[in-house]
Design an enzyme around this catalytic site. Structure first.
Site, short mmCIF file in Angstrom:
data_model
loop_
_atom_site.label_atom_id
_atom_site.label_comp_id
_atom_site.label_asym_id
_atom_site.label_seq_id
_atom_site.Cartn_x
_atom_site.Cartn_y
_atom_site.Cartn_z
N ASP A 63 41.27 36.02 43.64
CA ASP A 63 40.50 36.88 44.79
C ASP A 63 39.37 35.98 45.04
O ASP A 63 38.62 36.62 46.29
CB ASP A 63 40.10 38.43 44.16
N ASP A 82 44.18 35.21 37.62
CA ASP A 82 42.40 35.18 37.48
C ASP A 82 42.43 36.55 36.90
O ASP A 82 43.28 37.61 36.92
CB ASP A 82 41.93 35.22 39.01
N ASP A 110 38.61 38.75 36.62
CA ASP A 110 37.92 39.70 37.39
C ASP A 110 38.31 39.68 38.94
O ASP A 110 38.46 38.54 39.63
CB ASP A 110 36.35 39.12 37.38
#
Length: 272
Positions: free
Chosen positions: A212, A8, A10
Site C-alpha cells: 500500500d 506488506d 501495515d
C-alpha cells in the site's frame, strides 16, 4: 499458479487496529496447505516479526526493516544491509529543520530520544516498543535504518534537506504518509525479495505481492502479480498504474482476493 506470496503488513495485511483478522489468518493457512511459500515484507523489526510468527505458529520467511534483513523459516539470517557509518553519523548529528521525531534501528531494537506514547498504538498486537537513548551516543556501526515520523508536509521538506546532504549515499522513501525512511543505497523490499527467490530457486515471476505504500513500489513492480490496496498512497497508484487495485485493509481485502484466487482461479475478480 504463484509459488510465493509476499505481504506488506501495515495498511495491507493488518487491519487499521493493527491486528490480523481471522479471515486473513485462515487464508494464510490455506496458502500453506497449497505449498505456497509465505513471506512477510515489512518495515517492522525482525525481533517483532519473529515474535508474531511464533505466537501464530506461522511458517514464513521474513523481509524486515524494508529490506535490510532477510530471515529463513528457521530464523537464519540470509541477507543484511546496513547504513554506512558516515551516513548514519550525518543523519544523527545534523540539525534538521523539522518537527519530526527521529528513530534509529539496529539488530538490538528500536531507539529514540524521547517518549512518544502515540506511536506505540501501531504495536499493540506485538507489544514491541522503543528504547529511550541519547541519540548522539548511538553506536554508528550496524544501523539498519533511520526513520522520521511526523506531518507529511514537514517530512516532504525534510526529504529535500536529506537529499541535499546525502545525495546518492542513501535511499529515501515514505513507508507511510507520516514516516520517511533513510535506508542503505539499493535497499528495498524488491531487492530483498530477489535475494530470497534466488535462495529458494524461484524467479520473481513465480511471486505475487501485496502492498500500500511507496516502500512497496519495487516489490510490487517486479513480481509476476502485484496488487495495490484500495487504501494505498496515491503516489504508489500513480507509479504503478498498470497494477490491479483490490479493496481496503479494514475489510481484509487480501484475504478476500486470495479466497477468490484459490476457489475460482479462472473467473474475473471484483473487490466488491
Amino acid at each position: 499458479m504463484a509459488r510465493l506470496a509476499a505481504f506488506d503488513m501495515d495498511g495491507t495485511l493488518l487491519m487499521p487496529d493493527h491486528h490480523l483478522g481471522e479471515k486473513t489468518l485462515s487464508t494464510l493457512a490455506r496458502l500453506r496447505e497449497r505449498d505456497i511459500t509465505l513471506t512477510f515484507a515489512t518495515g517492522r523489526h525482525a525481533l517483532e516479526m519473529q515474535h508474531i510468527l511464533g505466537a501464530l505458529s506461522l511458517d514464513a520467511y521474513l523481509i524486515t526493516g524494508n529490506g535490510t534483513r532477510v530471515h529463513s523459516l528457521e530464523g537464519e539470517l540470509l541477507h543484511r544491509d546496513d547504513l554506512p557509518a558516515d551516513v548514519a553519523e550525518l543523519v544523527l548529528y545534523q540539525q534538521w529543520d523539522t518537527r519530526a521525531s527521529m528513530h534509529i534501528f539496529n539488530d538490538d531494537g528500536w531507539f529514540t530520544g524521547k517518549e512518544i506514547p502515540a506511536l506505540l498504538q501501531a504495536f499493540v498486537y506485538s507489544g514491541f516498543r522503543y528504547q529511550i537513548i541519547d541519540v548522539k551516543k548511538m553506536p554508528l556501526g550496524s544501523v539498519t535504518k533511520i526513520c522520521f515520523c511526523g506531518d507529511h508536509d514537514d517530512l516532504t521538506r525534510l526529504q529535500i534537506q536529506l537529499y541535499e546532504a546525502l545525495g546518492e549515499r542513501a535511499h529515501l522513501c515514505f513507508s507511510a504518509t507520516d514516516c520517511l525512511e533513510v535506508l542503505p543505497v539499493g535497499c528495498n523490499k524488491g531487492a530483498a525479495l530477489t535475494v530470497l527467490t534466488q535462495h529458494l530457486g524461484l524467479s520473481l515471476r513465480d511471486c505475487m505481492a501485496f502492498g500500500d505504500a511507496m516502500n512497496d513500489r519495487e516489490m510490487l513492480g517486479s513480481v509476476g502479480s502485484g496488487f495495490i490496496m484500495g487504501n494505498a498512497m496515491p503516489q504508489l497508484r500513480a507509479e504503478l498504474p498498470h497494477l490491479p487495485v483490490i479493496g481496503h485493509c479494514r475489510n481484509q481485502a487480501v484475504s478476500h482476493y486470495l479466497t477468490h484466487w484459490l476457489d475460482y482461479p479462472h473467473l474475473p475478480y471484483s473487490p466488491e
